[in-house]
Write a protein that holds these residues in place. Structure first.
Motif, PDB file in Angstrom:
ATOM      1  N   LEU A  13     -31.981 -57.039 -66.376  1.00 45.78           N
ATOM      2  CA  LEU A  13     -31.713 -57.290 -67.798  1.00 45.78           C
ATOM      3  C   LEU A  13     -31.179 -56.033 -68.489  1.00 45.78           C
ATOM      4  O   LEU A  13     -30.343 -56.111 -69.389  1.00 45.78           O
ATOM      5  N   LEU A  14     -31.681 -54.881 -68.038  1.00 48.19           N
ATOM      6  CA  LEU A  14     -31.269 -53.601 -68.639  1.00 48.19           C
ATOM      7  C   LEU A  14     -30.047 -53.010 -67.947  1.00 48.19           C
ATOM      8  O   LEU A  14     -29.638 -51.894 -68.268  1.00 48.19           O
ATOM      9  N   LYS A  15     -29.507 -53.785 -66.969  1.00 44.88           N
ATOM     10  CA  LYS A  15     -28.296 -53.379 -66.228  1.00 44.88           C
ATOM     11  C   LYS A  15     -28.504 -52.057 -65.477  1.00 44.88           C
ATOM     12  O   LYS A  15     -27.634 -51.176 -65.464  1.00 44.88           O
ATOM     13  N   THR A  72     -39.700 -62.406 -70.095  1.00 44.15           N
ATOM     14  CA  THR A  72     -38.996 -63.175 -71.116  1.00 44.15           C
ATOM     15  C   THR A  72     -38.962 -62.430 -72.445  1.00 44.15           C
ATOM     16  O   THR A  72     -37.955 -62.455 -73.166  1.00 44.15           O
ATOM     17  N   ALA A  73     -40.046 -61.743 -72.777  1.00 47.03           N
ATOM     18  CA  ALA A  73     -40.103 -60.972 -74.016  1.00 47.03           C
ATOM     19  C   ALA A  73     -39.070 -59.849 -74.007  1.00 47.03           C
ATOM     20  O   ALA A  73     -38.408 -59.580 -75.019  1.00 47.03           O
ATOM     21  N   VAL A  74     -38.912 -59.202 -72.853  1.00 46.02           N
ATOM     22  CA  VAL A  74     -37.898 -58.148 -72.726  1.00 46.02           C
ATOM     23  C   VAL A  74     -36.504 -58.755 -72.858  1.00 46.02           C
ATOM     24  O   VAL A  74     -35.625 -58.184 -73.522  1.00 46.02           O
ATOM     25  N   GLN A  75     -36.304 -59.904 -72.252  1.00 43.85           N
ATOM     26  CA  GLN A  75     -35.008 -60.582 -72.336  1.00 43.85           C
ATOM     27  C   GLN A  75     -34.643 -60.885 -73.792  1.00 43.85           C
ATOM     28  O   GLN A  75     -33.510 -60.633 -74.220  1.00 43.85           O
ATOM     29  N   VAL A 125     -28.584 -51.131 -77.118  1.00 40.45           N
ATOM     30  CA  VAL A 125     -29.906 -51.433 -76.551  1.00 40.45           C
ATOM     31  C   VAL A 125     -30.615 -50.127 -76.183  1.00 40.45           C
ATOM     32  O   VAL A 125     -30.075 -49.323 -75.417  1.00 40.45           O
ATOM     33  N   PRO A 126     -31.818 -49.880 -76.756  1.00 38.15           N
ATOM     34  CA  PRO A 126     -32.560 -48.643 -76.434  1.00 38.15           C
ATOM     35  C   PRO A 126     -33.219 -48.764 -75.059  1.00 38.15           C
ATOM     36  O   PRO A 126     -34.428 -49.009 -74.943  1.00 38.15           O
ATOM     37  N   VAL A 127     -32.425 -48.605 -74.033  1.00 42.53           N
ATOM     38  CA  VAL A 127     -32.854 -48.886 -72.662  1.00 42.53           C
ATOM     39  C   VAL A 127     -34.085 -48.070 -72.256  1.00 42.53           C
ATOM     40  O   VAL A 127     -35.038 -48.608 -71.679  1.00 42.53           O
ATOM     41  N   ALA A 128     -34.092 -46.792 -72.555  1.00 41.16           N
ATOM     42  CA  ALA A 128     -35.217 -45.936 -72.150  1.00 41.16           C
ATOM     43  C   ALA A 128     -36.517 -46.356 -72.825  1.00 41.16           C
ATOM     44  O   ALA A 128     -37.573 -46.395 -72.186  1.00 41.16           O
ATOM     45  N   ASP A 129     -36.453 -46.687 -74.104  1.00 43.24           N
ATOM     46  CA  ASP A 129     -37.657 -47.105 -74.830  1.00 43.24           C
ATOM     47  C   ASP A 129     -38.180 -48.447 -74.326  1.00 43.24           C
ATOM     48  O   ASP A 129     -39.394 -48.651 -74.212  1.00 43.24           O
ATOM     49  N   ILE A 130     -37.263 -49.358 -74.027  1.00 42.38           N
ATOM     50  CA  ILE A 130     -37.688 -50.657 -73.498  1.00 42.38           C
ATOM     51  C   ILE A 130     -38.302 -50.480 -72.113  1.00 42.38           C
ATOM     52  O   ILE A 130     -39.340 -51.068 -71.792  1.00 42.38           O
ATOM     53  N   ALA A 131     -37.683 -49.653 -71.271  1.00 41.28           N
ATOM     54  CA  ALA A 131     -38.217 -49.396 -69.929  1.00 41.28           C
ATOM     55  C   ALA A 131     -39.612 -48.781 -70.014  1.00 41.28           C
ATOM     56  O   ALA A 131     -40.527 -49.183 -69.284  1.00 41.28           O
ATOM     57  N   ALA A 132     -39.776 -47.815 -70.916  1.00 39.10           N
ATOM     58  CA  ALA A 132     -41.076 -47.152 -71.073  1.00 39.10           C
ATOM     59  C   ALA A 132     -42.131 -48.116 -71.589  1.00 39.10           C
ATOM     60  O   ALA A 132     -43.282 -48.111 -71.121  1.00 39.10           O
ATOM     61  N   SER A 133     -41.758 -48.963 -72.549  1.00 37.35           N
ATOM     62  CA  SER A 133     -42.707 -49.931 -73.121  1.00 37.35           C
ATOM     63  C   SER A 133     -43.094 -50.988 -72.093  1.00 37.35           C
ATOM     64  O   SER A 133     -44.260 -51.391 -72.004  1.00 37.35           O
TER      65      SER A 133
END
Length: 348
Positions: free
Chosen positions: A172-174, A221-224, A237-245
């Motif tokens: 999802l985060l490519k 699904t929430a990440v999507q 898309v704040p990829v690093a913050d989403i990955a960390a969360s």
């Protein structure tokens, strides 16, 4: 104790190792990651062909690295379940052939029992009973380890395994494949508190939530939806913050369940196994949470977290020392419960 040559081909690593008791004499792992990256995941037929091309060389390298000949080998083992059927067949057929040619006992090993025994490779003195947290691309389970071959599943995932969730979120985060290491690396520069994501509790029929079972499909699904919302608004898309969360949520969820399970069953040791055992977030969370209740948490060395034959050899060595061998008629199975391990062996 027995010296075993073991083969592991359950998925996308062609691995061969020689293990004496809990000491690794040699360990060869030929990864197929670069082959499967172009497809975004493991292609079973491609994996099987790669195993066929690599297996003979890996066996020769393992013997050479250990500086042993066949006279010093007491048994031949291979992973027989669970895994990709075509891939498993390559390793099992090679092991049976070697067992016949060199007149050695043959052992079929359960892949998940191998992940439990990975801890023994760095902690050879530990003894059951203890709790095993198995977290990989296909499995997320809490296992009560009672003895060699004697296991009780206390908790498991109801949908996606933890490693599977990492791969799906990475997509999802490519970030590409495999997702676990990429998310872990990216999470180091992100804010783990940036987004509140659901832990995926499993409801009980009478109310409340299961203390040990996990669910990760809702988290994915929430990440999507989060990614889609940023894209819809035309924002980066704040990829690093989403990955960390995301990583924080998975680590917190697994830690909470493992600690609760260990305390409820009065088990003083939590041994972690599987590819996700290499995740820095899980290691940090679990070790910190274990301090107050005075629990001991054991992680295998990084090289034994992902699939390898050393853990299969360690498992087989103990079974062989106990007089357990497998018939040459043993077949591979894509799925097999860990509680059925002893169905793989003849005793005596």
């Amino acid at each position: 104790m027995a010296t075993v040559l073991a083969i592991e081909t359950s998925c996308d690593e062609t691995a061969v190792a020689i293990v004496n008791n809990r000491q690794v004499c040699s360990s060869i792992v030929a990864s197929q990651i670069l082959v499967h990256q172009q497809y975004g995941g493991v292609v079973p037929e491609v994996a099987s062909r790669q195993h066929l091309e690599t297996i003979n060389q890996a066996i020769a390298q393992a013997l050479e690295q250990a500086k042993l000949d066949w006279e010093k080998i007491d048994g031949i083992a291979a992973t027989c379940a669970p895994g990709l059927v075509g891939a498993l067949l390559v390793g099992l057929t090679a092991a049976k052939t070697l067992a016949i040619i060199h007149n050695k006992p043959f052992l079929g090993v359960h892949h998940l029992e191998g992940h439990i025994y990975a801890t023994y490779l760095s902690e050879p003195t530990i003894k059951p009973p203890f709790l095993s947290l198995l977290v990989s691309g296909g499995h997320t389970s809490l296992i009560y380890v009672k003895d060699c071959g004697k296991y009780e599943t206390l908790g498991q995932t109801r949908d996606d395994a933890a490693g599977e969730a990492f791969d799906k979120v990475a997509r999802l985060l490519k970030l590409g494949y495999p997702g676990g290491p990429m998310i872990d690396k990216l999470a180091q520069s992100g804010n783990p508190q940036a987004f509140v994501l659901p832990e995926g509790k499993v409801s009980l029929p009478g109310g409340g939530y299961h203390r040990y079972d996990s669910s990760f499909s809702g988290l994915k699904t929430a990440v999507q939806r989060l990614v889609q919302q940023f894209e819809k608004n035309g924002e980066q898309v704040p990829v690093a913050d989403i990955a960390a969360s995301f990583q924080e949520t998975v680590a917190r969820s697994l830690t909470k369940r493992a600690i609760a399970c260990a305390l409820d069953y009065d088990l003083k040791i939590i041994a972690v196994g599987g590819g996700v055992a290499a995740n820095s977030g899980l290691r940090k969370h679990l070790q910190a949470a274990a301090c107050e209740p005075n629990l001991r948490v054991l992680f295998p060395p990084m090289k034994y977290c992902t699939d390898n034959a050393a853990m299969i050899g360690c498992t087989a060595s103990e079974h062989l020392a106990l007089g357990h061998t497998s018939p040459l008629t043993l077949s591979v199975q894509s799925r097999l419960s860990l509680t059925q391990v002893m169905d793989l062996y003849q005793i005596g």
